[in-house]
Design an enzyme around this catalytic site. Sequence first.
Site, short mmCIF file in Angstrom:
data_model
loop_
_atom_site.label_atom_id
_atom_site.label_comp_id
_atom_site.label_asym_id
_atom_site.label_seq_id
_atom_site.Cartn_x
_atom_site.Cartn_y
_atom_site.Cartn_z
N THR A 46 78.89 24.45 -11.63
CA THR A 46 77.89 25.04 -12.33
C THR A 46 78.09 26.01 -13.40
OG1 THR A 46 76.86 24.89 -10.20
CG2 THR A 46 75.80 26.32 -11.65
N THR A 47 79.19 26.73 -13.30
CA THR A 47 79.59 27.92 -14.28
C THR A 47 79.89 27.29 -15.38
OG1 THR A 47 79.91 29.46 -12.30
CG2 THR A 47 80.99 30.00 -14.60
N TYR A 109 66.73 19.59 -6.36
CA TYR A 109 65.41 19.06 -6.85
C TYR A 109 64.65 17.99 -5.95
CZ TYR A 109 61.77 17.99 -9.98
OH TYR A 109 60.39 17.87 -10.42
N TYR A 135 79.17 21.66 -1.36
CA TYR A 135 78.86 22.89 -1.81
C TYR A 135 77.46 23.34 -1.57
CZ TYR A 135 77.94 26.02 -6.15
OH TYR A 135 77.66 26.98 -6.85
N ARG A 140 69.96 27.40 -5.97
CA ARG A 140 69.97 26.34 -7.13
C ARG A 140 69.63 25.05 -6.68
NH1 ARG A 140 72.37 28.08 -11.75
NH2 ARG A 140 73.93 29.67 -11.83
N LYS A 164 81.99 25.13 -0.02
CA LYS A 164 81.77 26.20 -0.73
C LYS A 164 80.34 26.75 -0.29
CE LYS A 164 81.04 28.08 -5.22
NZ LYS A 164 80.99 27.92 -6.67
N ILE A 206 85.50 30.39 -3.99
CA ILE A 206 85.52 29.90 -5.32
C ILE A 206 84.68 31.08 -6.10
CG2 ILE A 206 84.71 28.18 -6.74
CD1 ILE A 206 85.35 26.23 -4.45
#
Length: 294
Positions: A46-47, A109, A135, A140, A164, A206
């Site tokens: 994502t980063t 989503y 993850y 999000r 994660k 992470i």
Amino acid sequence: MQALTGTGVALVTPFKKDFSVDTEALKKIVNYQIDGGIEYLVVLGTTAESATLTKEEKELVITTVIEANNGRLPLVLGVGGNNTAGVVAELKSRDLSKFTAVLSVSPYYNKPTQEGIYQHFKMVAEASPVPVILYNVPGRTASNMLPATVTRLANDFKNIIGIKEAAGDIVQAMKLIQHKPEGFLVISGDDMITLPMVLAGGAGVISVIGEGFPRQFSDMVRLGLERKVDEAYRLHYLLADAIDMIFEQGNPAGIKCVFAALGLSEETVRLPLVNVNEDLAARIKAFVNKIRNL
């Protein structure tokens, strides 16, 4: 998976002022992580603003990181999404020979049930030629992968080797650690509670803040793993204000401001993200200068 114990960092994708991918800056950032003592690198998470990268740009980022790393650290690749068939197709078609594992986000989503999440990752595990790190990031994805679902997946698929965990919930993290199979990695995805998670039995992190301050943050995690609690917490509290600041106006705008202060890359992010405002930028740059002088 001893190679993925300790501190991994979620690499940014640096952009030039014209919003193109800055490969030279990316090489500098990779070397900065390695010189700072980081244990492994996560590519296209994502980063990395991967949602705004074209297919060609993703390939450019992957190639650049592999070349800059030159086999020095383990690499983890972000391969996830909310279209299960699409994720499976990518896992089957992509050359993952340079990667130790993939990091796959819980579908966003769509808001699947726990059974839907299980079935999604069943397909991912069966398709992946390398180990899979789950993850969970409800902030999000709009859904929380519960400990019972994680444990079920970990027991049913031996190539699902860790998670994660970024729900920001230390109690949920402790339940994961309590019930996980032996050898399963519970990895913090929340910088502020990384040390408590490690001390509770977690495998590391992470990180985003670790990318800006790799020496201090990776030292903190190692001290935590060694149960040197007081020394670890000194580093935690040294960086705590910076953790708040880099997420105050969104990720990765904050950490890119750190990199600009360090002279490694521009602050540029792509819309719909925007740079941090002048007040926050000044505070971040003051913190970077303070750490430099310690």
